[in-house]
Design a protein around this motif. Structure first.
Motif, mmCIF file in Angstrom:
data_model
loop_
_atom_site.group_PDB
_atom_site.id
_atom_site.type_symbol
_atom_site.label_atom_id
_atom_site.label_comp_id
_atom_site.label_asym_id
_atom_site.label_seq_id
_atom_site.Cartn_x
_atom_site.Cartn_y
_atom_site.Cartn_z
ATOM 1 N N GLU A 551 0.909 -1.254 -0.158
ATOM 2 C CA GLU A 551 0.236 0.040 0.020
ATOM 3 C C GLU A 551 1.030 1.002 0.086
ATOM 4 O O GLU A 551 1.753 1.327 0.889
ATOM 5 C CB GLU A 551 -0.981 -0.038 1.270
ATOM 6 N N GLU A 552 0.714 2.192 -0.885
ATOM 7 C CA GLU A 552 1.476 3.354 -1.138
ATOM 8 C C GLU A 552 1.405 4.359 -0.094
ATOM 9 O O GLU A 552 2.095 4.987 0.349
ATOM 10 C CB GLU A 552 1.459 3.822 -2.610
ATOM 11 N N ASP A 553 0.192 4.474 0.276
ATOM 12 C CA ASP A 553 -0.377 5.720 1.353
ATOM 13 C C ASP A 553 0.435 5.153 2.595
ATOM 14 O O ASP A 553 -0.189 4.136 3.206
ATOM 15 C CB ASP A 553 -1.562 5.985 1.037
ATOM 16 N N ALA A 554 1.302 6.030 3.102
ATOM 17 C CA ALA A 554 1.812 5.622 4.254
ATOM 18 C C ALA A 554 1.076 5.325 5.430
ATOM 19 O O ALA A 554 1.022 4.337 6.202
ATOM 20 C CB ALA A 554 3.274 6.297 4.615
ATOM 21 N N SER A 555 0.103 6.293 5.761
ATOM 22 C CA SER A 555 -0.851 6.353 6.894
ATOM 23 C C SER A 555 -1.655 5.209 6.745
ATOM 24 O O SER A 555 -2.121 4.448 7.792
ATOM 25 C CB SER A 555 -1.480 7.595 7.121
ATOM 26 N N ARG A 556 -2.121 4.865 5.528
ATOM 27 C CA ARG A 556 -3.009 3.504 5.452
ATOM 28 C C ARG A 556 -2.567 2.257 5.707
ATOM 29 O O ARG A 556 -2.905 1.409 6.121
ATOM 30 C CB ARG A 556 -3.602 3.851 4.023
ATOM 31 N N ARG A 557 -1.051 2.332 5.250
ATOM 32 C CA ARG A 557 -0.232 1.168 5.214
ATOM 33 C C ARG A 557 -0.257 0.716 6.961
ATOM 34 O O ARG A 557 -0.286 -0.269 7.394
ATOM 35 C CB ARG A 557 0.996 1.442 4.886
ATOM 36 N N VAL A 558 0.266 1.842 7.507
ATOM 37 C CA VAL A 558 0.367 1.706 9.049
ATOM 38 C C VAL A 558 -0.986 1.435 9.662
ATOM 39 O O VAL A 558 -0.982 0.307 10.680
ATOM 40 C CB VAL A 558 0.688 2.806 9.783
ATOM 41 N N SER A 559 -2.125 1.798 9.276
ATOM 42 C CA SER A 559 -3.316 1.579 9.894
ATOM 43 C C SER A 559 -3.735 -0.015 9.570
ATOM 44 O O SER A 559 -4.111 -0.551 10.430
ATOM 45 C CB SER A 559 -4.467 2.408 9.107
ATOM 46 N N TYR A 560 -3.358 -0.372 8.397
ATOM 47 C CA TYR A 560 -3.435 -1.841 7.980
ATOM 48 C C TYR A 560 -2.722 -2.674 8.999
ATOM 49 O O TYR A 560 -2.936 -3.676 9.791
ATOM 50 C CB TYR A 560 -3.093 -2.283 6.733
ATOM 51 N N LEU A 561 -1.496 -2.327 8.908
ATOM 52 C CA LEU A 561 -0.414 -3.060 9.928
ATOM 53 C C LEU A 561 -0.929 -3.059 11.470
ATOM 54 O O LEU A 561 -0.945 -4.043 11.978
ATOM 55 C CB LEU A 561 0.955 -2.356 9.935
ATOM 56 N N ALA A 562 -1.357 -1.937 11.661
ATOM 57 C CA ALA A 562 -1.765 -1.781 13.138
ATOM 58 C C ALA A 562 -3.156 -2.747 13.540
ATOM 59 O O ALA A 562 -3.178 -3.375 14.591
ATOM 60 C CB ALA A 562 -2.077 -0.276 13.490
ATOM 61 N N LEU A 563 -3.976 -2.726 12.443
ATOM 62 C CA LEU A 563 -5.254 -3.586 12.406
ATOM 63 C C LEU A 563 -4.780 -5.168 12.854
ATOM 64 O O LEU A 563 -5.267 -5.922 13.662
ATOM 65 C CB LEU A 563 -6.038 -3.273 11.337
ATOM 66 N N ILE A 564 -3.806 -5.677 11.821
ATOM 67 C CA ILE A 564 -3.682 -7.095 11.728
ATOM 68 C C ILE A 564 -2.802 -7.502 13.020
ATOM 69 O O ILE A 564 -2.741 -8.351 13.546
ATOM 70 C CB ILE A 564 -2.914 -7.601 10.646
ATOM 71 N N ARG A 565 -1.931 -6.281 13.432
ATOM 72 C CA ARG A 565 -1.225 -6.536 14.593
ATOM 73 C C ARG A 565 -2.128 -6.764 16.011
ATOM 74 O O ARG A 565 -1.879 -7.717 16.821
ATOM 75 C CB ARG A 565 -0.302 -5.280 15.047
ATOM 76 N N LEU A 566 -3.023 -6.003 15.998
ATOM 77 C CA LEU A 566 -3.937 -6.066 17.107
ATOM 78 C C LEU A 566 -4.876 -7.583 17.074
ATOM 79 O O LEU A 566 -4.975 -8.299 17.926
ATOM 80 C CB LEU A 566 -5.078 -5.021 17.237
ATOM 81 N N ALA A 567 -5.204 -7.929 15.697
ATOM 82 C CA ALA A 567 -5.804 -9.056 15.388
ATOM 83 C C ALA A 567 -4.848 -10.288 15.884
ATOM 84 O O ALA A 567 -5.250 -11.195 16.590
ATOM 85 C CB ALA A 567 -6.086 -9.427 13.946
ATOM 86 N N GLY A 568 -3.523 -10.128 15.605
ATOM 87 C CA GLY A 568 -2.521 -11.213 16.080
ATOM 88 C C GLY A 568 -2.538 -11.209 17.642
ATOM 89 O O GLY A 568 -2.610 -12.290 17.973
ATOM 90 N N GLN A 569 -2.716 -10.147 18.267
ATOM 91 C CA GLN A 569 -2.603 -10.116 19.719
ATOM 92 C C GLN A 569 -3.656 -10.565 20.316
ATOM 93 O O GLN A 569 -3.536 -11.560 21.400
ATOM 94 C CB GLN A 569 -2.329 -8.586 20.096
ATOM 95 N N ILE A 570 -4.950 -10.438 20.032
ATOM 96 C CA ILE A 570 -6.036 -11.071 20.326
ATOM 97 C C ILE A 570 -6.082 -12.537 20.125
ATOM 98 O O ILE A 570 -6.466 -13.428 21.022
ATOM 99 C CB ILE A 570 -7.148 -10.282 19.726
#
Ligand code: ARG
Length: 586
Positions: A551-570
């Protein structure tokens, strides 16, 4: 953090109140019609009777009072439902907070001291698959109840006092009459046990077989049991050795299952309380003699089934399984004064526990507020629908079952180049354990289930390996992200979801706390399984449709990463509550 559903309920309740209706009608729940909305409230229908108004009118009144800044948008649907959707921006900020603080489980209002009686293996007998369920379910319940803040003690309650010991003693005596344990004159006994664990495990089945056909042999075993229980020094010393060897082996087995007990108490520990129990029962006039035996009547008027009296002492004066369980409750009350004792035992023992509970209640041996709960579980069957056996039709030993599943897993993992050869064995062990435990826990405990090795070890479908696979995939995406992104993930900002899959994943993550607390209240690990299956499916759906790292848009990319990281933690927290762990790669 407050649960999302609670926030929605509070806001909608406030709108009910502002519109002139009682606030409690504003309770929100997950939608029955996910195709129409995410959450719903049926309060207007209930309020209609009380206010003598059409539900739809009430719903519209309430809608007018929902504030601009509410977390949701709502609409009224005939005859009077309120359909709610969470505002994407609100969801994003809620998840940003969750991602920052870490997903947490709300503590129960009342902190309780709980003993869980599980495992229940019998000394000198090898662990067989029948003991698997108790260990797996009990361990998970212990972890879940701790997660919501209770003080929980897991007690293995070893069976170390019954006829099986008498049988082992009898057989050892027949084989080695020269041992000092059988010498009436001996006053000291060797340090070293006169058998290894594999010898011991061979002795019991052999003795048990003999006792079925040889009446004299059986009498001798009964006598040996009685002598042991009456304190005969040689037998006590031999019993100690049986215990030592057996317990060391049990510890190894439970370690392998990642099952850990806080208390290694046993049936024999309760024996000291038996005389007191008998005395109390007699004093209170609860015990009566019946053909030489001492029994307590436990029928109640509301009984639908026949409830036989609880036998406390046999006519020869020997105590029984019930006596030991009653005495154990007395001991636990004295040592721990728990608020609750939960028994994770085969449901075929339901009647036994009902009798025991009634006796201790009648005799005031437990505090009235102490809850005794029988969490019975069903049978683990083979694919033929009969209790699980080896291919040859014998009793399946737990070790062998685990070996076989690990072997299958080793084969599957060897094909996979993501796993280093040096990690393969550990990975196979981890995934195998997940397969076995998830296969068990994903069923409602009370039901029988079919142990299907092929299905349980599959990487697809509702299985442990599938959950682990999802988690490992998340980890590997996170590993690949750049330094800038890693920095941004320290205080992640999630953006409002761009698509339907992303929103569905986000919503599933908000349910975490509620699911764990429901699982605790209902003693239901299967709820956590159902939940992580849902989260895993949403994760997979999301990243199939989304390019995350590219994903080229950095803030969107980080948002995606944060989302899957939270999913992983859960997912990681949930599998810990179920009692297994994930490898780094698989
Ligand atoms: N040892 C017993 C068995 O193998 C299970 C013990 C269950 N716990 C109890 N307190 N009775 O059947």
């Amino acid at each position: 953090m407050k649960q999302l559903m609670q926030i929605l309920s509070e806001q909608l309740s406030a709108a009910f109140a502002a519109a002139g209706y009682a606030a409690e009608y504003g309770q929100v729940r997950v939608s029955d019609r996910p195709d129409l909305c995410e959450y719903q409230c049926n309060g207007a229908m209930a309020a209609a009777k009380a206010y003598h108004k059409a539900p739809f009118v009430i719903a519209e009144d309430v809608l007018k009072c929902v504030g601009e800044d509410a977390a949701f948008t709502a609409s009224a649907v005939k005859p009077g439902f309120l359909n709610l959707d969470v505002k994407p921006a609100y969801l994003a900020s809620y998840l940003s907070r969750m991602a920052y603080e870490g997903a947490s489980v709300p503590a129960d209002e009342q902190k309780k001291k709980i003993i869980i009686d599980y495992g229940g293996p019998n000394v000198a007998k090898p662990l067989h698959v029948g003991h698997l369920r108790s260990a797996v379910i009990g361990e998970s319940l212990k972890r879940i109840l701790r997660a919501v803040g209770h003080e929980v003690y897991g007690d293995i309650h070893l069976g170390d006092w019954g006829l099986q010991i008498g049988l082992v003693i009898t057989e050892l005596r027949a084989r080695h009459p020269e041992l000092p344990y059988f010498d009436e004159q001996a006053d000291s006994y060797p340090e070293e046990a006169p058998f290894t664990v594999s010898e011991l495990e061979e002795v019991y089945p052999c003795a048990s077989e003999k006792s079925k056909t040889d009446e004299a042999y059986r009498e001798e075993a009964l006598k040996a049991t009685f002598d042991l229980q009456s304190g005969k020094p040689g037998y006590r010393a031999l019993w100690q050795k049986i215990l030592e060897v057996s317990v060391a082996d049990l510890k190894r087995n439970y370690e392998r299952l990642d099952v850990h007990f806080d208390l290694w108490k046993s049936e024999s520990d309760a024996q000291a309380y038996i005389p007191g129990v008998i005395e109390t029962l007699k004093e209170k006039g609860l015990a009566r003699e019946d053909q030489g035996a001492l029994v307590v009547d436990v029928t109640e008027e509301t009984d639908k089934k026949e409830m036989p009296p609880c036998i406390i002492l046999k006519s020869d004066g020997a105590s029984l399984y019930s006596t030991t369980d009653i005495a154990t409750i007395v001991e636990r009350m004295k040592l721990f004064a728990p608020d609750e004792i939960i028994y994770v035992v085969d449901k075929r023992q339901a009647m036994h526990f009902e009798q025991v509970f009634r006796v201790v209640r009648k005799a005031d041996m437990v505090a009235p507020e102490t809850k005794l709960f029988f969490a019975g579980f069903g049978t683990m069957n083979g694919r033929d629908g009969k209790p699980f056996k080896t291919r040859e039709g014998g009793v399946m030993r737990l070790e062998r079952l685990l070996d076989e599943i690990e072997e299958t897993m080793t084969g599957k993992i060897a094909e996979n180049r993501n796993v280093r050869a040096s990690d393969a064995a550990d990975t196979a062990r981890q995934v195998a354990l997940a397969a076995v435990k998830y296969g068990d826990l994903s069923n409602q405990a009370i039901k029988d289930y079919i142990f299907d090795p092929e299905k349980f070890t599959s990487f697809e479908g509702n299985t442990g390996p599938y959950i682990l696979y999802t988690l490992v995939r998340i980890k590997s995406i996170l590993e690949k992200c750049g330094e800038e992104d890693k920095k941004a993930l320290l205080a992640p900002q999630l953006l409002p979801p761009a698509g339907e899959e992303e929103k569905a994943l986000m919503l599933s993550l908000t349910d975490f706390g509620q699911v764990v607390s429901d699982a605790a209240h209902e003693l239901a690990p299967h709820r956590i399984c159902a939940y992580i299956y849902r989260v895993s499916n949403e994760c997979n759906r999301f990243y199939h449709g989304t390019k995350i790292l590219s994903e080229e848009d950095a803030s969107r990319r980080v948002s995606y990463l944060a989302l899957i990281r939270l999913a992983g933690q859960i997912l990681e927290k949930c599998i810990d509550l179920l009692g297994f762990t994930a490898p780094e790669h698989m």
